[in-house]
Write an enzyme that holds these catalytic residues in place. Structure first.
Site, short mmCIF file in Angstrom:
data_model
loop_
_atom_site.label_atom_id
_atom_site.label_comp_id
_atom_site.label_asym_id
_atom_site.label_seq_id
_atom_site.Cartn_x
_atom_site.Cartn_y
_atom_site.Cartn_z
N ASP A 202 0.81 -1.18 0.21
CA ASP A 202 -0.41 -0.22 0.47
C ASP A 202 1.63 1.05 -0.13
OD1 ASP A 202 -2.26 2.33 -0.15
OD2 ASP A 202 -3.80 -0.28 0.51
N HIS A 290 -2.79 3.13 -4.29
CA HIS A 290 -2.26 2.52 -3.89
C HIS A 290 -1.08 2.39 -3.38
CE1 HIS A 290 -6.61 2.58 -0.63
NE2 HIS A 290 -6.15 3.01 -1.84
N GLU A 350 -9.79 1.94 -4.54
CA GLU A 350 -10.13 3.50 -4.35
C GLU A 350 -8.79 4.63 -5.63
OE1 GLU A 350 -10.89 4.02 0.08
OE2 GLU A 350 -8.80 2.75 -0.22
#
Ligand code: ACM
Length: 765
Positions: A202, A290, A350
């Site tokens: 991440d 990410h 995301e």
């Protein structure tokens, strides 16, 4: 009846058994998940050093036999003899039956002379052994020497409802040692969970060695402390479980760095260990978003060389350059070499796609491939990677965002966005397999409260409106544990346990009518968890009010949810200790804060509750000239971090409300609301208000702060009191929604009543 056996199980079980009838109810066996079918027998089987394990299929079941021997040796202190031929008595016989076809299915028969395990799969035999483990005395977990171990006579026939019984762990935001991962796997196996999803990469850290790109871990595995670390350090002052694990802090070139990574060999060993416990490890390498930790060292991965935070997320890697695919394929090739799992997770959540639209490479690709929009670019990336995974014999999993630009029906969808409720049904209708991990109730990093376990237990993985054929595509569920606020193993234990046991039973036995039985069996599991040194969350103390009010004085009593717990308190601001006084009708006669906590007989402390007491007089009512029914509500579009940030000026619209909920017309993704008016109090006294909100809310009655539940957070209930005289009392409730779905509920109670909705007729403006 077999009282003797019960006494070996746990002290608690004894007290329960003595107060219940002689007939065996489910709760008489401390089994979680409860088997599909269990018939009690008569008497018990004693395991001694003379007992033998026999199996005509010794080679097939060699790993399971060895694990059974290891379990028993913890108390017997020697291995049992393993023979091919079956003895008539004093034997644990393990039988292969190819007609038992379902994976994980097993039968277990215990009589006074023999234990028989029958299964057609290694996992079935393993689960029978885990069932035996839960039937054995807790002292086995502690390694206490015993010459004889008893098992109750019974017959079990058992198999799981769902094939995906998962736990996720984010090892990027905070790092967890291999030793902890082994413990985590053991625990999953004890409760018959079978998928461990490791979120390995991440923005905040890359945690797996990739030989072709060494800087991913040389640089990407380490960071200076970030804002989450700082927040944890602050909370550590009140709760040592928030202290950052020192094991993962190093000094390099004069800097303090946090991090760590797993070598490929360490992970291969862990995969082997997990396989023995019938747990598959599913690696997630999260892309195209990410990826900041990777882009820092390999900036060619972005469309424009920038590596920064966008409005909500970091800038992603570029799906329009071949160099990105070379990188991704090289990384996943090494990942597939480490992890033999059928499934590989690519993330896909995301993604701030805004920069893609500006890139010449993306414009050209969209034209060449006929891609209509930037969501389609993500689909292009995911679909191409899926073909690559499939060419290596693997299946792709992506978070549900990958549905947005269209996805192939062979991809597996992991659903998480509670605020996109139709996503799983949409995926199933598209033919995709779906794993359910909705934030509510399956994000175990969200703070637990008194309802969390109930909510997990009663979660139905099958969304409404699916045909029976589509329902079969829902292969199970998983709890996710994001670690921004979980900096230590103890905190990870606390967030996951005992919630995981509710998930385990929901996915295995899935019989919602048995909640009361599950609750009793959970209590019986606590001594085992103690023996295993699990820092589980104790049951909530009941009837706690965060802010209390009295006119003359009050007597504080808190009911312990378990007889075995003792509630202790302090009034000097310090945290209650195992030596603090026991709470019993404490007289409070001045404004002060009382801290209370429950303690187990071993001295383990549960959550500390701070009860703020304030002395108040009954608030005099307001005397407006004229009022109309309902409350006036002002609606403000915008993103507000707290209710105090809602502007004082003109709102975007105004409406009238007779209850505290958010009407459908309020449809901005983020907004603020102000409810204003009066509440008509019919009887003077102390009123309690219960405000549940996601995100934040503040309630003032009679211009007095009554409940402060402000800030950006998931749905939590806060409670407060106010002393009110009869008449119209000013009422002000502010609420903010910061994105991702909202909850707003307000209830009240008076004179110790159950919390109730406020009657519409009470609201005036
Ligand atoms: C997620 O929580 N971003 C999958």
């Amino acid at each position: 009846m077999i009282r003797k056996y019960i006494s070996a199980l746990s002290i608690l079980l004894v007290s329960l058994a003595l107060t219940t009838s002689y007939s065996f109810a489910q709760a008489d066996y401390a089994l979680i998940p409860y088997p599909k079918s269990l018939e009690p027998g008569k008497g018990e089987f004693y395991i001694t050093k003379q007992t033998v394990i026999s199996s005509a299929s010794q080679e097939r079941f060699s790993s399971e036999i060895q694990q059974l021997n290891q379990l028993l040796a913890q108390s017997l202190k020697s291995d049992l003899k393993v023979l091919r031929t079956t003895h008539q008595t004093n034997v644990i016989d393990i039988v292969y039956d190819p007609d038992i076809k379902s994976t994980g299915e097993y039968r277990l028969k215990i009589t006074p002379s023999k234990v028989t395990i029958v299964s057609g799969s290694n996992s079935g035999v393993f689960y029978a052994i885990e069932t035996i483990r839960q039937l054995l005395p807790v002292s086995v977990e502690e390694g206490n020497t015993a010459s004889k171990l008893s098992l109750p006579a019974l017959m079990i026939s058992d198999e799981p409802d769902y094939s995906w019984r998962g736990m996720h762990l984010d090892v990027s935001r905070h790092f967890f040692s291999i030793a902890y991962l082994r413990t985590f796997i053991d625990r999953m196996a004890l409760y018959k969970m079978n998928k461990l999803h490791l979120h390995l990469t991440d923005d905040q850290g890359w945690r797996i060695e990739i030989k072709k790109y060494p800087k991913l871990t040389e640089n990407g595995a380490w960071r200076t402390f970030d804002k989450n670390d700082t927040a944890c350090m602050k909370r550590a002052a009140d709760n040592p479980d928030f202290a950052i694990d020192k094991e993962h802090i190093i000094q390099r070139n004069g800097k303090t760095l946090y991090g760590g990574f797993y070598t490929q060999q360490q992970m291969k060993d862990l995969v082997k260990y997990a396989a023995q416990k019938h747990v598959d490890i599913i690696p997630e390498i999260d892309m195209p978003g990410h990826m900041m930790a990777a882009i820092n060292s390999y900036p060619f991965l972005t469309c424009n060389g920038e590596n920064s935070w966008g409005e909500l997320f970091t800038k992603p890697i570029c799906p329009c350059n071949e160099t990105t695919f070379d990188f991704a394929e090289n990384v996943f090739t090494e990942i597939m070499d480490i992890f033999p799992s059928e499934y590989i997770h690519i993330g896909g959540d995301e993604v701030d796609r805004s920069d893609w639209a500006k890139s010449d490479a993306c414009k050209a690709l969209m034209q060449k491939e006929g891609i209509k929009d930037i969501a389609g670019l993500e689909s292009y990336f995911i679909n191409r990677m899926e073909k690559f995974f499939n060419s290596k014999g693997r299946k792709l999993i992506g978070w549900d965002e990958v549905l947005e630009g269209g996805i192939s029906p062979t991809a597996n969808i992991m659903y998480w966005r509670t605020w996109v409720p139709d996503a799983p049904a949409k995926a199933a209708r598209n033919g995709n397999h779906v794993i359910m991990t909705p934030g509510s109730p399956l994000y175990f990093d969200y703070p637990a409260d008194k309802n969390s376990i109930y909510n997990v237990y009663h979660f139905n993985p099958i969304p409404a409106g699916l045909t029976p054929e589509q329902a079969k595509l829902i292969i199970g569920a998983q709890a996710n544990v994001w670690s921004e606020n979980i900096p230590s193993e103890k905190r990870a234990d606390y967030m996951t346990m005992p919630r995981m046991t509710a998930l385990a039973e929901m996915l295995w036995t899935n019989n919602k009518e048995d909640y009361a039985s599950y609750q009793k069996r959970l209590v019986m599991q606590f001594p085992r968890m103690d023996a295993l040194n699990i820092n589980y969350r104790l049951p909530d103390l009941e009837g706690i009010i965060d802010s209390k009010v009295f006119v003359d004085n009050d007597h504080l009593n808190v009911i312990s949810p378990l007889k075995t717990l003792t509630v202790r308190y302090t009034t000097d601001g310090s945290l209650p200790q195992a030596t603090s006084p026991i709470l019993n009708n404490l007289l409070v006669s001045h404004t002060e804060t009382v801290k209370v906590a429950a303690f187990t007989p071993r001295g383990k402390r549960g959550d500390v509750y701070s009860i703020k007491y304030e002395q108040q007089s009954l608030a005099k009512p307001a005397t407006p000239d004229k009022t109309a029914p309902g409350l006036k509500v002002d609606y403000y579009k915008g993103f507000f971090k707290g209710t105090t940030k809602i502007p004082a000026g003109k709102s975007d619209s105004t409406y009238n409300a007779v209850s505290i909920d958010v009407p459908k017309s309020v449809n901005a993704p983020t907004f603020g609301l102000k409810y204003r008016g009066y509440i008509d109090i019919l009887e003077p006294g102390i009123y309690t208000f219960y405000l549940t909100c996601d995100d934040g809310g503040i309630l003032k009655v009679a211009d007095r702060m009554t409940v402060d539940n402000d800030g950006l957070h998931s749905a939590i209930e806060k409670t407060g009191q106010v002393a009110l005289d009869k008449g119209l009392q000013p009422f002000a409730l502010d609420f903010i929604e910061g994105g991702g779905g909202f909850t707003l509920k307000l209830k009240y109670s008076f004179n110790g009543s159950e919390p109730k909705d406020i009657p519409a007729s009470w609201f005036r403006n």
